[in-house]
Scaffold this active site. Structure first.
Site, mmCIF file in Angstrom:
data_model
loop_
_atom_site.group_PDB
_atom_site.id
_atom_site.type_symbol
_atom_site.label_atom_id
_atom_site.label_comp_id
_atom_site.label_asym_id
_atom_site.label_seq_id
_atom_site.Cartn_x
_atom_site.Cartn_y
_atom_site.Cartn_z
ATOM 1 C CB ALA A 112 -15.631 -7.632 10.242
ATOM 2 C CB ILE A 139 -5.640 9.807 8.205
ATOM 3 C CG1 ILE A 139 -4.947 9.489 9.464
ATOM 4 C CG2 ILE A 139 -4.450 10.406 7.319
ATOM 5 C CD1 ILE A 139 -3.680 8.515 9.624
ATOM 6 C CG ASP A 181 -4.392 -9.090 -6.503
ATOM 7 O OD1 ASP A 181 -4.928 -8.821 -5.504
ATOM 8 O OD2 ASP A 181 -5.301 -9.643 -7.192
ATOM 9 C CB SER A 236 -8.630 0.874 11.094
ATOM 10 O OG SER A 236 -9.416 1.973 11.036
ATOM 11 C CE1 TYR A 279 -11.135 0.055 6.098
ATOM 12 C CE2 TYR A 279 -11.772 0.952 8.152
ATOM 13 C CZ TYR A 279 -10.688 0.747 6.900
ATOM 14 O OH TYR A 279 -9.621 1.440 7.342
ATOM 15 C CE LYS A 333 -8.058 -1.655 7.563
ATOM 16 N NZ LYS A 333 -6.421 -1.703 7.239
ATOM 17 N N GLY A 355 0.885 -1.157 -0.005
ATOM 18 C CA GLY A 355 0.030 0.080 -0.067
ATOM 19 C C GLY A 355 1.088 1.230 -0.024
#
Length: 270
Positions: free
Chosen positions: A163, A194, A66, A148, A161, A165, A16
Site C-alpha cells: 500500500a 533485488i 529524516d 515497487s 508495504y 508503494k 536513500g
C-alpha cells in the site's frame, strides 16, 4: 549512433542514497557528470559514497535527513538551493521494509503501518513539496519516484508495504498532470526483486507462507525463488534500476511523464 547520458552542470538530489539502489543511482549520475547530493539516515555509508563520487570530478556531499520530518526536509532544501541555486533532478529512492509480517493482517501493528508509510509515502511527499518551488521557478526538471512492483501484487505477508508503494504511483500521476503545465516530468520506476536490505529478512516468508519456500535456506534464495516466476526468471540489480532512472532524467525522455516503468524481468504487464 551511440547515446551517452550527459548531466554536466546539473544537480541531482537522491534520497536513500547510502546503499543499494540509491547508491547505484548516485554513482551513475556522478559518472555522467552531475553534481550529486546524497540523502539518507546512514551517515557512515553516505559520507563514504560521497567521498568516492567526488573522485569522479563532480561535487558530491551527504546530508543526514529524516525525510518523514517536514521541517527537516524544508531546512535541507533551503540549504541546497542556497548552495546550488537550483536542482534539475529529484530522485525519491528512500524506502524501508516492514518489521511485522502477516498473514493474518492482525499480526501487523498500526505502529509498523505508520512507520512504513512515513518513509515510503510521506517522505516522498515532503521532498516533492519542498522542492516544488524550485521546479516551478525554472520551468523545467525531472522527478523520479522509486516505487515497487509490490504495488501491483497481492502480498498478504506485507500489505502495508504494498500500500505504501501504491500511493506514490497515484501521487506521481497526479503530480505529473499538475507540473506538466510548467514543463516538469514526473515518473515512477518500479523495481522487481533485488537483493537489498528490504529483503534481508525474507526468510521469514517461509513461516508466513507454509510450503512456498521450503527449499530456500537463505533470504537470497527466497528472493531468487520469487523472481523465478518472471518471464526472464531472474532477479535485478541496483544498476538495472539506475539505468532506467537516468533515462527518465535525460532529455531523451522529455515527452515521457506520468508513467510507471517496471524493471522486473517480466512479472507485471501494464
Amino acid at each position: 549512433m551511440a547515446i551517452k547520458f550527459d548531466f554536466s552542470e546539473k544537480t541531482a538530489v537522491i534520497t536513500g542514497a547510502a546503499k543499494g539502489i540509491g547508491a547505484a543511482i548516485a554513482e551513475m549520475f556522478a559518472e555522467s557528470g552531475a553534481n550529486v547530493i546524497l540523502v539518507d539516515m546512514d551517515v557512515e555509508n553516505g559520507e563514504k559514497i560521497a567521498s568516492k563520487l567526488e573522485e569522479k570530478g563532480v561535487k558530491a556531499f551527504f546530508r543526514k535527513v529524516d525525510i518523514s520530518d517536514e521541517n527537516a526536509v524544508d531546512a535541507f532544501s533551503k540549504e541546497i538551493l542556497d548552495k546550488f541555486n537550483k536542482i534539475e533532478i529529484l530522485v525519491n529512492c528512500a524506502g524501508i521494509g516492514p518489521k511485522d509480517i502477516g498473514p493474518p493482517f492482525l499480526k501487523i501493528s498500526s505502529d509498523d503501518v505508520k512507520r512504513v508509510f512515513n518513509v515510503n509515502t510521506v517522505g516522498m511527499l515532503n521532498m516533492c513539496r519542498s522542492f516544488y518551488g524550485n521546479f516551478y521557478a525554472q520551468r523545467s526538471g525531472k522527478i523520479i519516484n522509486i516505487s515497487s512492483i509490490a504495488a501491483f501484487l497481492q502480498v498478504p505477508m506485507m500489505p502495508q508495504y504494498g500500500a505504501s508503494k501504491a500511493a506514490p504511483i497515484s501521487f506521481s500521476n497526479s503530480l505529473a498532470k499538475e507540473m506538466g503545465s510548467f514543463n516538469v516530468n514526473v515518473n515512477c520506476v518500479n523495481p522487481g526483486f533485488i537483493n537489498t536490505d528490504i529483503y534481508s529478512d525474507a526468510l521469514d516468508f517461509k513461516k508466513a507462507v507454509p510450503g512456498a519456500f521450503e527449499d530456500c535456506n537463505t533470504s537470497t534464495e527466497v528472493v531468487e525463488k520469487m523472481a523465478s516466476g518472471s518471464a526472464l526468471k531472474r532477479t535485478q540489480t541496483p544498476e538495472d534500476i539506475a539505468f532506467a532512472v537516468l533515462f527518465l532524467a535525460s532529455d531523451e525522455a522529455k515527452n515521457i511523464t506520468g508513467q510507471c516503468l517496471n524493471v522486473d524481468s517480466g512479472i507485471i504487464y501494464r
